[in-house]
Design an enzyme around this catalytic site. Structure first.
Site, PDB file in Angstrom:
ATOM      1  CB  SER A  21      52.267 -23.254  -7.201  1.00  0.00           C
ATOM      2  OG  SER A  21      51.621 -22.116  -7.704  1.00  0.00           O
ATOM      3  NE  ARG A  25      49.474 -27.269  -5.951  1.00  0.00           N
ATOM      4  CZ  ARG A  25      49.106 -25.994  -6.144  1.00  0.00           C
ATOM      5  NH1 ARG A  25      49.839 -25.006  -5.666  1.00  0.00           N
ATOM      6  NH2 ARG A  25      47.982 -25.708  -6.810  1.00  0.00           N
ATOM      7  N   GLY A  92      45.567 -16.733  -1.468  1.00  0.00           N
ATOM      8  CA  GLY A  92      44.437 -17.449  -2.062  1.00  0.00           C
ATOM      9  C   GLY A  92      44.688 -18.949  -2.129  1.00  0.00           C
ATOM     10  CB  SER A 165      40.763 -22.121 -10.906  1.00  0.00           C
ATOM     11  OG  SER A 165      41.239 -22.094  -9.577  1.00  0.00           O
ATOM     12  CD  GLN A 167      44.365 -20.193  -5.831  1.00  0.00           C
ATOM     13  OE1 GLN A 167      43.282 -19.635  -5.620  1.00  0.00           O
ATOM     14  NE2 GLN A 167      45.511 -19.560  -5.749  1.00  0.00           N
ATOM     15  CG  ASP A 313      49.916 -15.958 -11.090  1.00  0.00           C
ATOM     16  OD1 ASP A 313      48.745 -15.530 -11.033  1.00  0.00           O
ATOM     17  OD2 ASP A 313      50.301 -16.956 -10.462  1.00  0.00           O
ATOM     18  CE  LYS A 340      44.494 -15.228 -10.966  1.00  0.00           C
ATOM     19  NZ  LYS A 340      44.515 -16.592 -10.433  1.00  0.00           N
ATOM     20  NE  ARG A 344      47.797  -9.653  -9.789  1.00  0.00           N
ATOM     21  CZ  ARG A 344      48.359 -10.799  -9.404  1.00  0.00           C
ATOM     22  NH1 ARG A 344      48.369 -11.836 -10.228  1.00  0.00           N
ATOM     23  NH2 ARG A 344      48.910 -10.904  -8.222  1.00  0.00           N
TER      24      ARG A 344
HETATM   25  C1  S3P Z   1      47.835 -20.965  -7.954  1.00  0.00           C
HETATM   26  C2  S3P Z   1      46.889 -20.948  -8.933  1.00  0.00           C
HETATM   27  C3  S3P Z   1      46.514 -19.735  -9.705  1.00  0.00           C
HETATM   28  C4  S3P Z   1      47.553 -18.620  -9.550  1.00  0.00           C
HETATM   29  C5  S3P Z   1      47.999 -18.453  -8.130  1.00  0.00           C
HETATM   30  C6  S3P Z   1      48.597 -19.752  -7.586  1.00  0.00           C
HETATM   31  C7  S3P Z   1      48.118 -22.242  -7.273  1.00  0.00           C
HETATM   32  O1  S3P Z   1      45.266 -19.262  -9.232  1.00  0.00           O
HETATM   33  O2  S3P Z   1      47.048 -17.412 -10.036  1.00  0.00           O
HETATM   34  O3  S3P Z   1      48.986 -17.436  -8.046  1.00  0.00           O
HETATM   35  O4  S3P Z   1      49.162 -22.347  -6.573  1.00  0.00           O
HETATM   36  O5  S3P Z   1      47.317 -23.180  -7.404  1.00  0.00           O
HETATM   37  P1  S3P Z   1      43.851 -19.888  -9.759  1.00  0.00           P
HETATM   38  O6  S3P Z   1      43.813 -21.301  -9.380  1.00  0.00           O
HETATM   39  O7  S3P Z   1      42.799 -19.087  -9.054  1.00  0.00           O
HETATM   40  O8  S3P Z   1      43.849 -19.649 -11.235  1.00  0.00           O
END
Ligand code: S3P
Length: 427
Positions: A21, A25, A92, A165, A167, A313, A340, A344
């Site tokens: 993550s 970023r 994602g 979330s 994301q 995760d 995911k 999962r």
């Molecule tokens: C992530 C957020 C999570 C996580 C993913 C990485 C991120 O997903 O499961 O592996 O880097 O912001 P969600 O935001 O969909 O929960």
């Protein structure tokens, strides 16, 4: 094909690759910042390389060698319209965060990824971005890729997110940085807050009030040095290996300990596992520590509520641990698992059952009854890195030789996983 055998013990001192993550970023914010950003400890896994390749296609010069990256940022509006579609691969985080950024850019882009990305829900970001004025289209009215984005001037919104979330939160906040007025996001539970911490490190003003976070439009980012800590989500597999194999102990150095990510430590401790934190420090706004992990006999537990986003995760490997804990483990409130890299709930249940584990799916999680002695199995990662690794850990205490097909998916987040595991195992 990865082959895993029962091991006698796990011992040593190791480091795990950089946090996924934080690595994403660092590249994104570096590209949008004015001046150079130097990243050390970057995760050179397939997902983060997808992020680098997307920004290169938009005219950003990025040098990357292993875990060292230099990003030559050109400021928020220094990106160029790419000539081709942007390929996000399996990531994602790339597609959702980039959608927020591209919604503000004065050009057109098409985003696409692999088969797994094509099944993952995008309206959770497309919906709020459209409310801000973004022009985004995609299959099924923007639910699925390919997504086509034509950036425009946006207006700030107050968004009440139905899901915790990071994301979703990050996509909206990033768009909000160039929207008129204030943009805020409220979430039902706190999701990982790396975006908020790193934006602050890049000079952006971010305001937190409980579960609501706000930014004002028109802010600039300034390039800087970023040191990425080891990924606790990768360390989780090694923690589990130590708990599974009697007589084991391991030091994992330099692991990110952001409280929005440490649910795995809380759960392992609640199950009776010993993890000591040593040398706790803060690097670039992120807490970091060395973990001393000792094999322990585990008992089942209940995992539910606000902790779920703090270990989402890690649930595949928690299920593996639960199969070796005495008593029942209940995992609830985790319906996000279904969207995911694979579903999962379904993939953990199908693959862990092959070892002889007693595991039942529910609508929002699973029930695991321990302790069962595991027998080696023929596993398919189904292209999901964390399923591949969780099942490799199960294989460490199963009788016989476990075979994992489609194991190359592990490179998405943990390149060198099999070699590292081998280096700390005595057979
Ligand atoms: C992530 C957020 C999570 C996580 C993913 C990485 C991120 O997903 O499961 O592996 O880097 O912001 P969600 O935001 O969909 O929960």
């Amino acid at each position: 094909m990865l082959r895993i055998q029962k091991v006698k013990s796990i011992q040593g001192t190791v480091r795990v690759p950089g946090d996924k993550s934080i690595s994403h970023r660092a590249v994104m914010f570096g590209a949008l910042a004015e001046g150079t950003t130097t990243i050390s400890g970057f995760l050179p896994g397939a997902d983060c390389l997808s992020t680098i390749s997307c920004f290169r296609r938009m005219g950003i010069q990025i040098e990357q060698q292993d875990d060292q990256v230099v990003v030559h940022g050109k400021g928020w509006f220094g990106l160029e319209e790419p000539k081709e579609k942007l390929d996000v691969g399996n990531s994602g985080t790339t597609i959702r965060l980039i959608s927020g950024i591209l919604s503000t850019q004065p050009f057109h882009v098409v985003l696409e990824g692999d088969e797994s990305i094509a099944k993952r829900p995008m309206r959770r970001v497309v919906g709020p971005l459209r409310q801000m004025g973004a022009k985004i289209d995609g299959r099924k009215n923007g639910e699925f890729t390919p997504l086509a984005i034509r950036g425009t001037e946006l207006s700030g919104i107050q968004y009440d997110s139905p899901v915790a979330s990071a994301q979703v939160k990050s996509a909206i906040l990033l768009a909000g940085l160039q929207a008129k007025g204030v943009t805020s996001v409220n979430e039902p539970h706190l999701s990982r807050d790396h975006t908020e911490r790193m934006l602050a490190a890049f000079g952006v003003q971010v305001v937190r009030d409980g579960l609501t976070v706000s930014v004002e439009g028109g802010q600039r980012l300034v390039g800087r040095e970023i040191s990425v800590p080891g990924d606790i989500s990768s360390a989780a597999f090694l923690i589990a290996a130590v708990m599974m194999v009697p007589g084991s102990s391991l030091v994992i150095e330099n692991v990110g300990m952001n409280p929005t990510r440490t649910g795995i430590v809380d759960v392992v401790r609640a199950m009776g596992g010993r993890i000591d934190l040593v040398n706790e420090r803060v690097v670039n706004e992120e807490p970091v520590a060395d973990l001393h992990v000792f094999h322990s006999e585990l008992t089942g537990t209940v995992v539910e509520g606000e902790i779920i986003p703090r270990l989402i995760d890690e649930i595949p490997v928690i299920a593996v641990l639960a199969s070796q804990a005495s008593g029942t483990t209940l995992i609830r409130d985790a319906e996000e698992l279904k969207v995911k890299e694979t579903d999962r709930i379904a993939t953990v249940v199908s693959e862990l059952s092959k070892f002889g584990a007693n595991i039942t799916p529910t609508d929002d999680g699973m029930i695991i009854k321990g302790k069962t002695s595991l027998k080696a199995a023929s596993i398919d990662s189904m292209g999901d890195h964390r399923i591949g690794m969780a099942m490799a850990i199960a294989g460490l205490s199963a009788e016989g030789v476990t075979q994992i097909a489609n194991a190359e998916a592990i490179n998405v987040s943990f390149p060198g996983f099999a070699a590292l595991l081998d280096s700390i195992s005595s057979k």
